[in-house]
Motif scaffolding. Structure first.
Motif, PDB file in Angstrom:
ATOM      1  N   GLU A  39      -2.253  -9.422  -2.234  1.00  0.00           N
ATOM      2  CA  GLU A  39      -1.056  -8.973  -1.518  1.00  0.00           C
ATOM      3  C   GLU A  39       0.054  -8.524  -2.472  1.00  0.00           C
ATOM      4  O   GLU A  39       0.937  -7.754  -2.075  1.00  0.00           O
ATOM      5  CB  GLU A  39      -0.545 -10.097  -0.616  1.00  0.00           C
ATOM      6  CG  GLU A  39      -1.458 -10.379   0.577  1.00  0.00           C
ATOM      7  CD  GLU A  39      -0.953 -11.490   1.473  1.00  0.00           C
ATOM      8  OE1 GLU A  39      -1.601 -11.754   2.502  1.00  0.00           O
ATOM      9  OE2 GLU A  39       0.088 -12.093   1.151  1.00  0.00           O
ATOM     10  N   SER A  42       0.605  -4.683  -2.872  1.00  0.00           N
ATOM     11  CA  SER A  42       1.072  -3.850  -1.762  1.00  0.00           C
ATOM     12  C   SER A  42       2.295  -3.043  -2.165  1.00  0.00           C
ATOM     13  O   SER A  42       3.085  -3.432  -3.033  1.00  0.00           O
ATOM     14  CB  SER A  42       1.411  -4.716  -0.548  1.00  0.00           C
ATOM     15  OG  SER A  42       2.579  -5.464  -0.786  1.00  0.00           O
ATOM     16  N   ASP A  43       2.471  -1.922  -1.506  1.00  0.00           N
ATOM     17  CA  ASP A  43       3.639  -1.077  -1.775  1.00  0.00           C
ATOM     18  C   ASP A  43       4.937  -1.786  -1.413  1.00  0.00           C
ATOM     19  O   ASP A  43       5.950  -1.639  -2.109  1.00  0.00           O
ATOM     20  CB  ASP A  43       3.523   0.239  -0.998  1.00  0.00           C
ATOM     21  CG  ASP A  43       2.408   1.136  -1.524  1.00  0.00           C
ATOM     22  OD1 ASP A  43       2.004   0.956  -2.695  1.00  0.00           O
ATOM     23  OD2 ASP A  43       1.944   2.006  -0.761  1.00  0.00           O
ATOM     24  N   ASP A  44       4.913  -2.561  -0.342  1.00  0.00           N
ATOM     25  CA  ASP A  44       6.126  -3.263   0.082  1.00  0.00           C
ATOM     26  C   ASP A  44       6.577  -4.273  -0.967  1.00  0.00           C
ATOM     27  O   ASP A  44       7.766  -4.364  -1.292  1.00  0.00           O
ATOM     28  CB  ASP A  44       5.894  -3.980   1.420  1.00  0.00           C
ATOM     29  CG  ASP A  44       5.854  -3.010   2.595  1.00  0.00           C
ATOM     30  OD1 ASP A  44       6.319  -1.862   2.432  1.00  0.00           O
ATOM     31  OD2 ASP A  44       5.353  -3.409   3.667  1.00  0.00           O
TER      32      ASP A  44
END
Length: 232
Positions: A39, A42-44
């Protein structure tokens, strides 16, 4: 805006930051990041932590990575007890001395031993390389000798008579190889006594953060037992 903390308790530096926050009663919003699910890639999360590593924080729009820097920042912003990161120049220098030494010594050797015994075999499907495991076990033993003979020579804690962020950083790191079955404490009375002082100074939060270590140690020991002596 509340302080947001991104972490995974399987990460040694993440545990240190979470224990520091809870021990000092600094309110925060927990934002778990599951490393085993990637995780952090991720881009976020990349918008919060460009290095895509945990822990990371977001404090009223201010984003910060690297556990030691995070603890220094929070210690000064929230004016926690001075022993965590002293204002006194010489006392602070002792804390920084350990922290600067930590990365290329305890962190490198403990985490690499853990990786070679457990993570690399899990990812490749091949058994651990005995030579590499032996090399880093030997290097870690030398590192622990230095901690006992130098940093713990005169004081109850790594940088003096009281606990500091140096102790949290080291304590979380030194427990990581236990997941892979290594016993760093049976033959090291001084190291064991120091760890117990760190636990006592930060419990119940220290033990809560390390429940995941015991859980994964039990899980992995059934699948990846160590052959021979595992005490350092």
């Amino acid at each position: 805006m509340a302080l947001k903390v991104y972490f995974d308790l399987l990460s040694q530096p993440s545990r240190a930051v979470v224990i520091f926050l809870k021990t000092n009663k600094i309110p925060f919003t927990a934002c778990p990041i599951a490393l085993r699910k990637a995780e952090q890639m991720s881009d976020d999360f990349g918008k919060v932590a460009p290095f895509k590593k945990v822990p990371a924080i977001e404090d009223d729009g201010f984003q910060l990575s690297e556990s030691i820097t995070i603890m220094k920042y929070l210690a000064q912003k929230h004016k926690v007890a001075a022993h965590w990161y002293p204002a006194d120049l010489k006392q602070r220098a002792r804390v920084d001395e350990y922290l600067d030494w930590h990365h290329n010594n305890l962190r490198m050797n403990a985490s690499t031993l853990f990786q070679q015994q457990l993570l690399v075999p899990m990812m490749t499907g091949s058994p651990p390389n005995p030579k590499r495991v032996g090399k880093f076990a030997s290097e870690l033993a030398k590192t622990l000798d230095t901690i006992e003979g130098n940093f713990l020579k005169d004081g109850a804690f790594l940088a003096g008579k009281q606990i500091s962020i140096a102790d949290l950083t080291a304590a979380c790191e030194v427990l990581q190889p236990s997941i892979a079955g290594f016993d760093l404490f049976s033959n090291r009375a001084k190291l064991s006594a120091w760890l117990e002082r760190v636990r006592s100074s930060t419990n119940p939060h220290f033990d809560e953060a390390h429940k995941i270590v015991a859980m994964w140690r039990e899980k992995f020991s059934k699948k990846h037992p160590i052959a021979g002596e595992s005490k350092l």
